[in-house]
Design a protein around this motif. Structure first.
Motif, PDB file in Angstrom:
ATOM      1  N   PRO A 142       0.839  -1.215   0.000  1.00 10.79           N
ATOM      2  CA  PRO A 142       0.000   0.000   0.000  1.00 10.79           C
ATOM      3  C   PRO A 142       0.869   1.259   0.000  1.00 10.79           C
ATOM      4  O   PRO A 142       1.926   1.285   0.632  1.00 10.79           O
ATOM      5  N   PRO A 143       0.451   2.314  -0.725  1.00  8.46           N
ATOM      6  CA  PRO A 143       1.272   3.521  -0.803  1.00  8.46           C
ATOM      7  C   PRO A 143       1.441   4.196   0.550  1.00  8.46           C
ATOM      8  O   PRO A 143       0.542   4.174   1.380  1.00  8.46           O
ATOM      9  N   ASP A 190       4.940  19.630  -0.428  1.00  5.90           N
ATOM     10  CA  ASP A 190       4.487  18.526  -1.280  1.00  5.90           C
ATOM     11  C   ASP A 190       4.057  17.337  -0.420  1.00  5.90           C
ATOM     12  O   ASP A 190       4.580  17.140   0.679  1.00  5.90           O
ATOM     13  N   GLU A 191       3.120  16.569  -0.952  1.00 12.34           N
ATOM     14  CA  GLU A 191       2.771  15.289  -0.336  1.00 12.34           C
ATOM     15  C   GLU A 191       3.136  14.204  -1.331  1.00 12.34           C
ATOM     16  O   GLU A 191       2.578  14.125  -2.421  1.00 12.34           O
ATOM     17  N   ILE A 192       4.118  13.384  -0.948  1.00 11.40           N
ATOM     18  CA  ILE A 192       4.694  12.401  -1.860  1.00 11.40           C
ATOM     19  C   ILE A 192       4.142  11.018  -1.533  1.00 11.40           C
ATOM     20  O   ILE A 192       4.305  10.511  -0.422  1.00 11.40           O
ATOM     21  N   SER A 193       3.488  10.435  -2.514  1.00 10.83           N
ATOM     22  CA  SER A 193       2.927   9.091  -2.368  1.00 10.83           C
ATOM     23  C   SER A 193       3.873   8.089  -3.031  1.00 10.83           C
ATOM     24  O   SER A 193       4.218   8.239  -4.204  1.00 10.83           O
ATOM     25  N   THR A 194       4.306   7.095  -2.260  1.00 11.33           N
ATOM     26  CA  THR A 194       5.300   6.145  -2.766  1.00 11.33           C
ATOM     27  C   THR A 194       4.777   4.715  -2.656  1.00 11.33           C
ATOM     28  O   THR A 194       4.300   4.303  -1.592  1.00 11.33           O
ATOM     29  N   THR A 196      10.768   1.629  -5.765  1.00  9.28           N
ATOM     30  CA  THR A 196       9.811   2.576  -5.194  1.00  9.28           C
ATOM     31  C   THR A 196       9.455   3.596  -6.266  1.00  9.28           C
ATOM     32  O   THR A 196      10.344   4.140  -6.939  1.00  9.28           O
ATOM     33  N   ALA A 197       8.159   3.836  -6.444  1.00  2.46           N
ATOM     34  CA  ALA A 197       7.681   4.823  -7.418  1.00  2.46           C
ATOM     35  C   ALA A 197       6.959   5.913  -6.648  1.00  2.46           C
ATOM     36  O   ALA A 197       6.002   5.636  -5.920  1.00  2.46           O
ATOM     37  N   SER A 198       7.439   7.144  -6.792  1.00  2.03           N
ATOM     38  CA  SER A 198       6.916   8.257  -6.001  1.00  2.03           C
ATOM     39  C   SER A 198       6.259   9.304  -6.893  1.00  2.03           C
ATOM     40  O   SER A 198       6.827   9.701  -7.921  1.00  2.03           O
ATOM     41  N   THR A 199       5.076   9.757  -6.483  1.00  2.00           N
ATOM     42  CA  THR A 199       4.366  10.821  -7.202  1.00  2.00           C
ATOM     43  C   THR A 199       4.004  11.926  -6.213  1.00  2.00           C
ATOM     44  O   THR A 199       3.903  11.684  -5.009  1.00  2.00           O
ATOM     45  N   ALA A 249       8.418   3.926   2.646  1.00  2.00           N
ATOM     46  CA  ALA A 249       7.537   3.075   1.836  1.00  2.00           C
ATOM     47  C   ALA A 249       8.155   1.703   1.607  1.00  2.00           C
ATOM     48  O   ALA A 249       7.446   0.702   1.454  1.00  2.00           O
ATOM     49  N   LEU A 250       9.491   1.674   1.594  1.00  5.23           N
ATOM     50  CA  LEU A 250      10.195   0.425   1.318  1.00  5.23           C
ATOM     51  C   LEU A 250      10.139  -0.549   2.501  1.00  5.23           C
ATOM     52  O   LEU A 250      10.143  -1.767   2.314  1.00  5.23           O
ATOM     53  N   ALA A 251      10.087   0.008   3.721  1.00  9.28           N
ATOM     54  CA  ALA A 251      10.224  -0.824   4.919  1.00  9.28           C
ATOM     55  C   ALA A 251       9.272  -2.030   4.955  1.00  9.28           C
ATOM     56  O   ALA A 251       9.720  -3.153   5.233  1.00  9.28           O
ATOM     57  N   PRO A 252       7.960  -1.853   4.686  1.00  9.99           N
ATOM     58  CA  PRO A 252       7.067  -3.024   4.751  1.00  9.99           C
ATOM     59  C   PRO A 252       7.457  -4.131   3.769  1.00  9.99           C
ATOM     60  O   PRO A 252       7.234  -5.317   4.044  1.00  9.99           O
TER      61      PRO A 252
END
Lengths: 127, 147
Positions: free
Chosen positions: B13-14, B100-104, B124-127, B66-69
């Motif tokens: 999940p992001p 900014d709010e970065i969703s990864t 990881t892909a971040s937007t 985001a990578l940790a899980p």
């Protein structure tokens, strides 16, 4: 862009004894091998070691400073080798060559006390 | 024990990371940056940005959470006592600024065994909050003694 094919880049930095503590807080990476001297020795290291991503940030900084700002760095890939130590100077050095579509490709490495702790770094720099 | 490749392709999940001014200043100082656009609001605005600029490698800060899980997922099964960070790549597409709010989103890209070592590669892909891609990270971890 102030970085052109044929140009070399260099950055020298000596990590002070508390840099891993500050970087742990800043990055969120609290792996005890970076911040706990006793733990590091227990797992067979000579002492606390640098975060690889801190060293990669020095490689990135060498490029953004040479290129005139962070907006020019499009891509950076590195390989980590060995371990970075506190208190010993790191030298990032690289050479720029022409890439495709007007970009510049820089091959670099980070060396510390005769050991290349980052190898095969490749960066793409654009206008 | 041979590597288990069942988790390849698994996506998590992001994670949404809110980029703050003081976090940018703290990170930039910790890695020795001096560019005023990371520290000084007037300098950032004079350069055409709405707020303080995050150094490119700030991607570590929003990316790693985001990578940790994925990295700790038992289905991935990395043995952390034997793991080293083998390689890292970032591709940047857009600058990140404070506010900014970065969703990864993290994905298990590949798991391979070569020469008794396990190569665990995550992406990881971040937007940003406008849905624009800002950064892709490729994280390679090497686990010794998998066979």
């Amino acid at each position: 862009m102030s970085l052109e094919a044929g140009q070399t880049i260099e950055l020298r930095v000596t990590p002070d004894p508390y840099v891993t503590v500050r970087y742990a807080g800043a990055s969120g990476d609290f792996n005890p091998i970076h911040v706990d001297e006793d733990f590091a020795k227990q797992v067979g290291l000579p002492g606390r070691i640098l975060h690889g991503l801190w060293t990669m940030a020095q490689v990135a900084r060498a490029h953004t400073e040479a290129a005139g700002g962070p907006e020019h760095l499009q891509r950076l890939s590195v390989q980590f080798r060995g371990m970075g130590r506190l208190g010993e100077e790191i030298v990032v050095s690289g050479t720029a060559e022409a890439g495709e579509d007007g970009t510049v490709i820089v091959h670099s490495e980070a060396e510390q006390s005769g050991q290349r702790i980052i190898r095969h770094a490749v960066a793409e720099i654009s206008d | 024990m041979p590597v288990d490749t069942n988790a390849v392709g698994k996506t998590y999940p992001p994670d949404v990371y809110a980029v703050g001014r003081e976090k940018i200043r703290e990170y930039a100082a910790a890695v020795g940056e001096t560019d005023p656009r990371y520290f000084d609001l007037d300098a950032a605005r004079a350069a055409g940005y709405p707020d303080l600029v995050a150094p490119p490698m700030f991607a570590v800060v929003y990316g790693m959470r985001a990578l940790a899980p994925a990295a700790f997922d038992p289905e991935v099964g990395m043995n952390f006592a034997m793991t080293v960070h083998g390689g890292q790549e970032f591709r940047w597409e857009r600058m990140v600024v404070a506010g900014d709010e970065i969703s990864t989103t993290a994905t298990v890209k590949s798991i391979e065994e070569r020469g008794g070592m396990g190569f665990y590669v995550f992406e990881t892909a971040s937007t940003n909050q406008r849905g624009e891609s800002v950064c892709t990270g490729i994280w390679t971890n090497i686990v010794r003694g998998v066979s």
